[in-house]
Design an enzyme around this catalytic site. Structure first.
Site, PDB file in Angstrom:
ATOM      1  N   ASN A  80       0.845  -1.186   0.000  1.00 42.28           N
ATOM      2  CA  ASN A  80       0.000   0.000   0.000  1.00 42.28           C
ATOM      3  C   ASN A  80       0.888   1.246   0.000  1.00 42.28           C
ATOM      4  O   ASN A  80       1.921   1.269   0.684  1.00 42.28           O
ATOM      5  CB  ASN A  80      -0.890   0.000   1.235  1.00 42.28           C
ATOM      6  N   VAL A 134       1.651   2.529   8.051  1.00 35.78           N
ATOM      7  CA  VAL A 134       3.005   2.517   8.622  1.00 35.78           C
ATOM      8  C   VAL A 134       3.977   2.900   7.502  1.00 35.78           C
ATOM      9  O   VAL A 134       4.039   2.227   6.457  1.00 35.78           O
ATOM     10  CB  VAL A 134       3.373   1.136   9.203  1.00 35.78           C
ATOM     11  N   HIS A 142       6.646  -2.092   3.274  1.00 34.75           N
ATOM     12  CA  HIS A 142       6.350  -3.471   3.675  1.00 34.75           C
ATOM     13  C   HIS A 142       5.511  -4.153   2.619  1.00 34.75           C
ATOM     14  O   HIS A 142       4.607  -3.554   2.039  1.00 34.75           O
ATOM     15  CB  HIS A 142       5.656  -3.526   5.037  1.00 34.75           C
TER      16      HIS A 142
END
Ligand code: 5GP
Length: 122
Positions: free
Chosen positions: A88, A97, A101
């Site tokens: 994302n 965050v 990732h």
């Protein structure tokens, strides 16, 4: 400059996580709020904030996130059944965050499209 995030604290073992894979460049651990029977996060140890911040020198480690995902899928036995990997980016992408990732989701047939409508800020 990138700000430290909760994921930096996981890398530094300042907060606990269920770590399933680690090497010199990458860490993988269970998502604290799983959206599928298997929901792992695969992160570079280098704190790259978003997909927008990936530079040509990061291409090797970003590619490595995917080979680690495939290795975990093979090791855990769901490679043939299938899985989803997704990143994302920023607010519209649902990023919360700001440390790059790769989500690895598996363990059931996954729905598509993956979004829910939400009211955009004014
Ligand atoms: P994003 O929304 O940025 O794509 O994904 C961030 C993910 O990090 C979310 O799925 C969220 O559940 C997960 N997460 C947030 N804080 C923590 C934490 O402290 N530990 C772990 N293991 N996962 C976290």
């Amino acid at each position: 400059m990138n700000q430290p995030t909760i994921f930096s604290k996981i890398i530094d073992r300042e907060i606990p996580a269920d770590i399933v894979y680690e090497d010199d460049d990458v860490l993988a651990f269970s998502d604290v709020n799983p959206q599928a029977p298997v929901h792992l996060l695969i992160i570079p140890k280098k704190p790259i904030a978003t997909v927008n911040d990936i530079t040509p020198e990061d291409e090797k480690v970003v590619g490595h996130l995917f080979t680690v995902a495939a290795k975990i899928a093979a090791d855990k036995g769901f490679a043939a059944d299938g899985y989803r990997v997704v990143m994302n980016c920023n607010d519209d992408g649902g990023q919360t965050v700001y440390h790059l990732h790769l989500h690895l989701l598996a363990g059931k047939p996954l729905g598509w499209p993956p979004y829910q409508e939400r009211i955009k800020r004014a």
